[in-house]
Design an enzyme around this catalytic site. Structure first.
Site, mmCIF file in Angstrom:
data_model
loop_
_atom_site.group_PDB
_atom_site.id
_atom_site.type_symbol
_atom_site.label_atom_id
_atom_site.label_comp_id
_atom_site.label_asym_id
_atom_site.label_seq_id
_atom_site.Cartn_x
_atom_site.Cartn_y
_atom_site.Cartn_z
ATOM 1 N N HIS A 356 45.077 41.443 56.972
ATOM 2 C CA HIS A 356 45.889 42.320 56.687
ATOM 3 C C HIS A 356 46.305 43.785 57.159
ATOM 4 O O HIS A 356 46.734 44.342 57.435
ATOM 5 C CB HIS A 356 45.548 42.587 55.399
ATOM 6 C CG HIS A 356 46.337 41.147 54.860
ATOM 7 N ND1 HIS A 356 45.656 39.911 54.019
ATOM 8 C CD2 HIS A 356 47.190 41.635 53.228
ATOM 9 C CE1 HIS A 356 46.530 39.548 53.135
ATOM 10 N NE2 HIS A 356 46.893 40.278 52.508
ATOM 11 N N GLU A 381 22.205 37.387 39.761
ATOM 12 C CA GLU A 381 21.312 36.142 39.546
ATOM 13 C C GLU A 381 21.024 35.381 41.029
ATOM 14 O O GLU A 381 21.098 34.074 40.947
ATOM 15 C CB GLU A 381 22.995 35.481 38.792
ATOM 16 C CG GLU A 381 23.481 35.877 38.083
ATOM 17 C CD GLU A 381 24.211 34.745 37.601
ATOM 18 O OE1 GLU A 381 23.571 33.237 37.297
ATOM 19 O OE2 GLU A 381 24.988 35.064 36.991
HETATM 20 C C1 LIG Z 1 27.268 44.882 38.222
HETATM 21 C C2 LIG Z 1 25.842 44.065 37.817
HETATM 22 C C3 LIG Z 1 25.758 43.193 36.803
HETATM 23 C C4 LIG Z 1 24.392 42.656 36.434
HETATM 24 N N1 LIG Z 1 24.726 41.970 35.301
HETATM 25 C C5 LIG Z 1 23.061 41.220 34.684
HETATM 26 C C6 LIG Z 1 23.411 41.557 33.033
HETATM 27 O O1 LIG Z 1 23.854 40.754 32.236
HETATM 28 N N2 LIG Z 1 22.365 40.545 32.868
HETATM 29 C C7 LIG Z 1 20.931 41.101 33.617
HETATM 30 O O2 LIG Z 1 19.957 40.802 33.593
HETATM 31 N N3 LIG Z 1 20.774 41.568 34.951
HETATM 32 C C8 LIG Z 1 21.727 41.496 35.797
HETATM 33 N N4 LIG Z 1 22.231 42.238 37.211
HETATM 34 C C9 LIG Z 1 21.233 42.862 37.524
HETATM 35 C C10 LIG Z 1 20.349 41.878 38.851
HETATM 36 O O3 LIG Z 1 20.578 40.601 38.410
HETATM 37 C C11 LIG Z 1 19.918 42.717 39.986
HETATM 38 O O4 LIG Z 1 20.557 43.831 40.171
HETATM 39 C C12 LIG Z 1 19.490 41.492 41.166
HETATM 40 O O5 LIG Z 1 18.452 40.695 40.444
HETATM 41 C C13 LIG Z 1 18.390 42.288 42.045
HETATM 42 O O6 LIG Z 1 17.304 43.219 41.839
HETATM 43 P P1 LIG Z 1 18.024 44.752 41.693
HETATM 44 O O7 LIG Z 1 18.735 44.854 41.781
HETATM 45 O O8 LIG Z 1 16.518 45.138 41.228
HETATM 46 O O9 LIG Z 1 16.982 45.077 43.469
HETATM 47 P P2 LIG Z 1 15.956 44.788 43.846
HETATM 48 O O10 LIG Z 1 15.030 43.359 43.872
HETATM 49 O O11 LIG Z 1 14.942 45.829 44.242
HETATM 50 O O12 LIG Z 1 16.060 44.219 45.857
HETATM 51 C C14 LIG Z 1 16.374 45.124 46.416
HETATM 52 C C15 LIG Z 1 17.006 44.300 48.375
HETATM 53 O O13 LIG Z 1 15.063 43.882 48.052
HETATM 54 C C16 LIG Z 1 15.634 42.173 48.396
HETATM 55 N N5 LIG Z 1 14.133 41.727 48.005
HETATM 56 C C17 LIG Z 1 13.367 41.878 46.822
HETATM 57 N N6 LIG Z 1 12.932 40.734 46.585
HETATM 58 C C18 LIG Z 1 12.202 40.299 47.768
HETATM 59 C C19 LIG Z 1 10.770 39.093 48.553
HETATM 60 N N7 LIG Z 1 10.342 38.585 47.653
HETATM 61 N N8 LIG Z 1 11.501 38.963 49.804
HETATM 62 C C20 LIG Z 1 12.821 39.428 50.268
HETATM 63 N N9 LIG Z 1 13.389 39.850 49.447
HETATM 64 C C21 LIG Z 1 13.553 40.592 48.508
HETATM 65 C C22 LIG Z 1 16.777 41.889 47.951
HETATM 66 O O14 LIG Z 1 17.208 40.967 48.407
HETATM 67 C C23 LIG Z 1 16.807 43.107 48.243
HETATM 68 O O15 LIG Z 1 18.162 43.277 49.301
HETATM 69 C C24 LIG Z 1 23.553 42.544 37.411
HETATM 70 C C25 LIG Z 1 23.513 44.259 38.622
HETATM 71 C C26 LIG Z 1 24.933 44.472 38.672
HETATM 72 C C27 LIG Z 1 24.803 45.179 39.942
#
Ligand SMILES: Cc1cc2nc3c(=O)[nH]c(=O)nc-3n(C[C@H](O)[C@H](O)[C@H](O)COP(=O)(O)OP(=O)(O)OC[C@H]3O[C@@H](n4cnc5c(N)ncnc54)[C@H](O)[C@@H]3O)c2cc1C
Length: 402
Positions: A356, A381
């Site tokens: 676009h 998820e």
């Molecule tokens: C809009 C939105 C809706 C959501 N809805 C829900 C919901 O309805 N219910 C619910 O329970 N949750 C919900 N979530 C939460 C979502 O599932 C989490 O944000 C997600 O699982 C990532 O966890 P975190 O944000 O703590 O990031 P972190 O786990 O801190 O991750 C940060 C970075 O570190 C990396 N990382 C973490 N651990 C490891 C590892 N062991 N090895 C390698 N890399 C790693 C990750 O891949 C990522 O790149 C939602 C999130 C958003 C943004």
């Protein structure tokens, strides 16, 4: 162009018969497709501008049974299996992802905890309301410091007489501002050699001590709401413990999330198809120097990469959904599908903006919204990194077990 309607088949050789037969399912799919394309697509800008799904669309979705398409018919749902769910999600994904989010937690992560792990009494109490959309259910697992690694969650549930008392903080909880019911994961004991110590509770949103925070301001998916939820001395009866067991919580979360990964992969394919269609339509008509840009081979190459991603993703979704329904792979295939399809739609959306040109960077152009909306799919998820750990770690473990 090949799409979900032309190749849909739910026939399998070794899977249990679906509750909905192929003819009825084709009708459900056609109605959903018409609703998405004729009713919701024309209102996408209104949804983005108001950050809300209009009541008439919500009510139409309720009437169509979309709040309960994955809930068994015994509890008032449409009773689609995961293969059918995936076909439906490819249709739902064609419009703003906030539409699906409105009923996604009822059918998916929250509803499936009850369907697969609830007692008969718990199902009787909640599932019909969830299936009809009268009850909005939210899945409350994530906490600060416990997202990718939910086994580290700190919300506590302590037994007090016949009750449980819950204290803790959850964040990013989809549909929390609208929820009537929270499916809350909480620790009843420290992790030990017998398990994670994580149980799951059914907590009505109006229980004293439940406090829903203000709506998060997100990058995209306007119309879908998340917020923090705090639980302060929240008292629920013993009957709120899902499955009547302290030991089902972690497994319930993992099963719901794994199932949900096939669904999210399918949603990604739907949204990628939309980005592709927008790209082709634009390339066919927008001109530079009097030439439609679609006549330039480098633009055609971008479209070719988009189409290839969409078709590969669709095939992968169908394969993973079949493996789930036949119960041949409920761990690695869902992660493969989610990883590939969510990364694929990110690339397809990026190419759509590129095709676009400057127009793609402007608000009110669908591909600009899609570009922002799909970013979430690689995060929730289970992030792409977590999917890689499940796939790679799972394969190595299988080999080590011989
Ligand atoms: C809009 C939105 C809706 C959501 N809805 C829900 C919901 O309805 N219910 C619910 O329970 N949750 C919900 N979530 C939460 C979502 O599932 C989490 O944000 C997600 O699982 C990532 O966890 P975190 O944000 O703590 O990031 P972190 O786990 O801190 O991750 C940060 C970075 O570190 C990396 N990382 C973490 N651990 C490891 C590892 N062991 N090895 C390698 N890399 C790693 C990750 O891949 C990522 O790149 C939602 C999130 C958003 C943004």
């Amino acid at each position: 162009m090949v799409d979900a309607m032309t190749t849909s088949s739910t026939a399998t050789t070794s899977a249990p018969a679906p509750e909905v037969d192929d003819d009825d399912f084709r009708e459900i799919l056609a109605q959903t497709r018409a609703f998405v394309r004729n009713v919701v697509v024309p209102r996408e800008q209104e949804i983005a501008d108001t950050n809300a799904i209009p009541d008439d669309i919500r009510n139409a979705a309720k009437e169509m049974g979309l709040f309960g398409y994955a809930i068994p018919q015994a509890w008032g749902g449409l009773g689609l299996n995961l293969q059918q769910d995936a076909e439906l999600a490819m249709e739902l994904g064609y419009t703003t992802l906030s539409l699906r989010s409105m009923f996604g937690t009822n059918n998916g992560i929250a509803g499936q905890v009850l369907v697969n792990f609830g007692t008969d009494e718990q199902k009787a109490q909640w599932l019909e309301g969830i299936a009809s959309g009268e009850v909005v259910a939210s899945f409350a697992l994530t906490e600060p410091g416990a997202g990718s690694n939910p086994s580290g969650l700190r919300t506590k549930a302590v037994r007090d007489g016949d009750d449980w008392v819950i204290n803790g903080e959850k964040r990013f909880i989809t549909n929390a501002p609208l929820a009537n019911l929270f499916v809350v994961f909480a620790r009843t004991r420290p992790a030990d050699e017998n398990g994670t110590g994580i149980a799951v509770f059914l907590v009505p949103a109006d229980t004293p001590g439940v406090q829903v925070g203000t709506k998060d301001r997100k990058m995209g998916q306007e119309g879908a709401w998340t917020s923090d939820v705090a639980f302060t001395d929240v008292r629920v009866p013993a009957s709120a413990l899902v499955g009547g067991s302290e030991d089902v919580g972690y497994k319930a979360a993992m099963v719901s999330l794994a199932r949900g990964r096939v669904h999210i992969a399918a949603l990604s394919v739907g949204q990628a198809q939309r980005a592709l269609d927008e790209s082709v339509a634009y390339a066919a008509t927008a001109t530079q120097g009097g030439n439609p840009i679609g006549n330039f081979q480098l633009v055609q190459a971008m479209i070719a990469d988009q189409q290839t991603g969409v078709m590969a993703g669709r095939a992968l979704v169908r394969d993973a959904a079949r493996a789930w329904v036949e119960d041949t792979d409920r761990r690695i295939a869902p992660s493969v599908a989610k990883l590939y399809c969510t990364e694929m739609v990110g690339k397809v959306a990026d190419l759509a903006v590129q095709i676009h040109g400057g127009t793609g960077y402007m608000r009110e152009v669908p591909v600009e919204r899609i570009y922002r909306d799909v970013r979430l799919l690689r995060l929730y998820e289970g992030t792409s990194e977590i999917q890689r750990l499940i796939i790679g770690g799972g394969l190595v473990k299988q080999a080590q077990r011989g």
